[in-house]
Each structure stands twice: as C-alpha cells, then as structure tokens.
Design an enzyme around this catalytic site. Structure first.
Site, PDB file in Angstrom:
ATOM      1  CD  GLU A  25     -28.870 -25.527 -14.860  1.00  0.00           C
ATOM      2  OE1 GLU A  25     -28.654 -25.908 -16.025  1.00  0.00           O
ATOM      3  OE2 GLU A  25     -28.987 -26.318 -13.905  1.00  0.00           O
ATOM      4  CE  LYS A  86     -26.215 -31.805 -20.654  1.00  0.00           C
ATOM      5  NZ  LYS A  86     -26.529 -33.217 -20.388  1.00  0.00           N
ATOM      6  CB  VAL A 106     -24.268 -27.309 -12.862  1.00  0.00           C
ATOM      7  CG1 VAL A 106     -23.459 -26.960 -11.616  1.00  0.00           C
ATOM      8  CG2 VAL A 106     -25.754 -27.413 -12.527  1.00  0.00           C
ATOM      9  CG  ASP A 138     -22.775 -40.573 -17.921  1.00  0.00           C
ATOM     10  OD1 ASP A 138     -22.330 -39.449 -17.611  1.00  0.00           O
ATOM     11  OD2 ASP A 138     -23.864 -40.718 -18.512  1.00  0.00           O
ATOM     12  CB  SER A 140     -22.122 -34.727 -14.277  1.00  0.00           C
ATOM     13  OG  SER A 140     -22.278 -33.374 -14.675  1.00  0.00           O
ATOM     14  CB  ALA A 141     -18.200 -31.862 -16.948  1.00  0.00           C
ATOM     15  CG  ASP A 142     -22.753 -30.371 -13.550  1.00  0.00           C
ATOM     16  OD1 ASP A 142     -22.329 -29.764 -14.557  1.00  0.00           O
ATOM     17  OD2 ASP A 142     -23.955 -30.632 -13.362  1.00  0.00           O
ATOM     18  CE  LYS A 159     -34.647 -34.763 -11.489  1.00  0.00           C
ATOM     19  NZ  LYS A 159     -34.186 -33.515 -12.100  1.00  0.00           N
TER      20      LYS A 159
HETATM   21  N1  PSU Z   1     -30.218 -32.505 -13.158  1.00  0.00           N
HETATM   22  C1  PSU Z   1     -31.468 -32.069 -13.005  1.00  0.00           C
HETATM   23  N2  PSU Z   1     -31.958 -31.129 -13.850  1.00  0.00           N
HETATM   24  C2  PSU Z   1     -31.190 -30.581 -14.841  1.00  0.00           C
HETATM   25  C3  PSU Z   1     -29.838 -31.041 -14.978  1.00  0.00           C
HETATM   26  C4  PSU Z   1     -29.402 -31.991 -14.118  1.00  0.00           C
HETATM   27  O1  PSU Z   1     -32.149 -32.529 -12.124  1.00  0.00           O
HETATM   28  O2  PSU Z   1     -31.663 -29.724 -15.604  1.00  0.00           O
HETATM   29  C5  PSU Z   1     -28.955 -30.414 -16.023  1.00  0.00           C
HETATM   30  C6  PSU Z   1     -28.019 -29.356 -15.406  1.00  0.00           C
HETATM   31  O3  PSU Z   1     -27.788 -28.345 -16.343  1.00  0.00           O
HETATM   32  C7  PSU Z   1     -26.744 -30.138 -15.164  1.00  0.00           C
HETATM   33  C8  PSU Z   1     -26.747 -31.043 -16.375  1.00  0.00           C
HETATM   34  O4  PSU Z   1     -25.577 -29.350 -15.090  1.00  0.00           O
HETATM   35  O5  PSU Z   1     -28.092 -31.420 -16.568  1.00  0.00           O
HETATM   36  C9  PSU Z   1     -25.869 -32.257 -16.169  1.00  0.00           C
HETATM   37  O6  PSU Z   1     -25.773 -32.969 -17.366  1.00  0.00           O
HETATM   38  P1  PSU Z   1     -24.721 -34.154 -17.462  1.00  0.00           P
HETATM   39  O7  PSU Z   1     -25.253 -35.203 -16.547  1.00  0.00           O
HETATM   40  O8  PSU Z   1     -24.760 -34.535 -18.903  1.00  0.00           O
HETATM   41  O9  PSU Z   1     -23.410 -33.568 -17.035  1.00  0.00           O
HETATM   42 MN    MN Z   2     -22.798 -37.560 -18.529  1.00  0.00          MN
END
Ligand code: PSU
Ligand code: MN
Length: 305
Positions: A25, A86, A106, A138, A140-142, A159
C-alpha cells in the site's frame, strides 16, 4: 469498460508467468510514516519481497491511472508529496477522474490488487473500530473491504489506538477469517499479545494459501486477514507504548480530530512521543509481514501452476 491500470514491466511479466507477486500500500508512505523513513521503508520492503522470491507491486494513483508497481522516481515523488490524497474505497474513482495523486489505504489497495490479479498484500496495520466508536461511528472502511474483496492481507494485527475486541467482532460480522500466525493470541501491532484469542490460527504459509484458494472455489467474496506478530526483538513493552497511546488519543479528542485525519494524527503523535522507537518497531514488523506475504504468494502460485 476496463479499469485504468498501468503495470510496472516487472510486475506485468511476473503476473503473466504466474510467478508470486505481493501488493504493497501507499498510505503508509504518505500518511503513515515521516519522510525520509517512509521512503527508506518502502524501498526496504520492496527489497525484502524480492529477496524472498516474489515481485513487489507498490500501488498508488497518479495521472488518472492506478499504478501497479512504481518506478524509483514515482516512489520518491510520493514519499515527498505533502498533498497526496488518502484514498480509500470512497475516494478511488474521484481521485482517478480528477487526475490527482492518491495514496491507497488497505481498502483501496485491496481493490486495486484484485483488479490486477494479485492475491496477497503486505502492510503494517489495518484500520479498525476506533475507541469511542459507539459515539463517533468511526469504523475503518478496511473492515468492510476485507468482507468484499478476495485478497489475503498480512498485517501485524491492529494498533492499540483502536478498540480491538470491537474490531474482531466487526471482522466476524463481515465474514472475514482472521488468523494469528504461529500463536493463539491476536497480536496488537507493537506487542505480540493483546490478551484476546484470535478466531483462527495458522502455522504455515501453505495453510493460508490453501484457505485462500478454497474461498475462491466456494465463490465467497472477501479476503483473509493474517495477523503476524511483531518479531520479539522489535516488540515495545506495554509500559512504554500505553502512555503514548493515551496521550495521543487525548490530544485527538481535545483538537476534535475526525474522519480520515484520525489515524494519521494518532500515528504521528505516537512517533513523536516515543522519540521514534515506535517507528523502528513499525519498520521491523512491515519487513516481517513482507516475508510472510512472499511465502504465501509463492504457495498460491505453486498451487495454481
Ligand atoms: N494503521 C497503521 N498504519 C497505517 C494505517 C493504519 O498502523 O499506515 C493506514 C493504512 O493505510 C490503513 C489506513 O488502511 O491507515 C486506515 O485509515 P482509516 O482508519 O482512516 O480507515
Ligand atoms: Mn476512520
């Protein structure tokens, strides 16, 4: 209509020959680590994949195309860019249509890898359910993407800035198999233990590859999450990381940080508070994930040819 993909020559050659390829990524480069460590890490991860018999394909959006594999110059541009978008599932088409520079999360990297015919993807940590999600929503879309797109993602767990029990619950709801690699416990990124049992355990790349291929035979949508514990020598003791996490979360709340900014904000604060120690651990675990992903990709490619 076909998707606007452009392949680095070595990636195209490897895919055509059925050789193992590992997707990487780019949000980790633009929003996950500071310059120049981001660039050094991106290069080191690509080298690690090559050293383990696979071809790396770092994915990003530039000039209206999804790049599957970046040149050295493109990687450098991305690492130094201060205004790359992003890009997650919601932003991918918009970024392409505008011709903007986009770093894939991701979720977006999974979409692009699947379009390119790449089965395996290595990263550091996935996004998840944030603490306090019952108020902020909140998530994540992941997590939704893992339920939709057939790519096996190797990460070091999630994390502890996140709510790990809720993250595992949402993954289960989305039908995502979550394996801890080589242990029973779900790892928590900087630490090998989270206190939570992982839903599944895998001890070899071959069993992860076999499960990936079986999902395809069943016509199941979605991928797999492999949670690979950080190497023991790189682990950060809880006593060191927990105060940094708490301070970062408190500052995010005080500044009303929301939406896409939350994860990058927390990561940057934690690096600063641990004086780079958490960054060194992050680099070590990404390299370890690249090795495991290369082995899984090799098993998938061997089973298919
Ligand atoms: N968690 C990490 N390092 C990262 C990310 C998440 O420890 O770099 C990044 C990844 O690209 C992940 C994104 O897909 O943040 C998730 O962001 P959000 O929580 O806004 O979906
Ligand atoms: Mn988010």
């Amino acid at each position: 209509m076909i998707a606007p993909l452009t392949f680095a020559p070595e990636v195209r050659t490897a895919l055509d020959a059925g050789r193992p390829v590992v997707a990487l990524e780019s949000t980790i480069i633009t929003h996950g680590m500071p310059y120049p460590q981001n660039l050094e890490t991106a290069r080191a991860v690509e080298a690690e994949v090559r050293a383990h018999g696979a071809t790396p394909a770092t994915i990003a959006v530039m000039g209206g195309k999804i790049h599957i594999g970046l040149t050295a110059a493109e990687l450098e541009t991305l690492a130094q860019s201060e205004n790359a978008m992003k890009v997650s599932r919601a932003d991918l088409a918009v970024c392409l249509a505008k011709g903007a520079v986009g770093a894939t999360t991701v979720a977006a990297t999974m979409i692009c890898a699947a379009l390119a015919g790449i089965a395996v993807f290595a990263t550091g940590g996935i996004g998840g359910v944030h603490r306090g999600a019952e108020d902020t929503f909140d998530i994540s879309a992941d997590l939704a993407e893992l339920g939709l797109t057939p790519v096996t993602v190797v990460a070091a767990g999630a994390k502890a800035i996140l709510d790990l029990p809720k993250t595992l619950e949402v993954l289960e709801t989305n039908g995502v198999p979550v394996f801890a690699y080589g242990q029973d416990e779900f790892p928590a990124f900087w630490s090998r233990s989270s206190g939570l049992p992982a839903p599944l355990r895998a001890d070899t790349p071959g069993e992860i590859a076999a499960a990936h291929l079986m999902r395809a035979r069943l016509g199941l949508s979605g991928g797999q999450l492999v949670a690979n514990p950080i190497p023991p020598e790189a682990e950060i003791p809880r006593a060191e990381i927990v105060p940094a996490i708490e301070a970062a979360l408190a500052e995010a709340a005080a500044q009303h940080v929301a939406a896409k900014e939350v994860t990058p904000f927390l990561l940057a604060k934690i690096y600063a508070l641990t004086e780079g120690r958490s960054l060194a651990a992050n680099i070590a675990l990404v390299l370890s994930n690249a090795r495991l992903a290369s082995a899984i990709a090799a098993e998938i490619s061997a089973a298919q040819h």
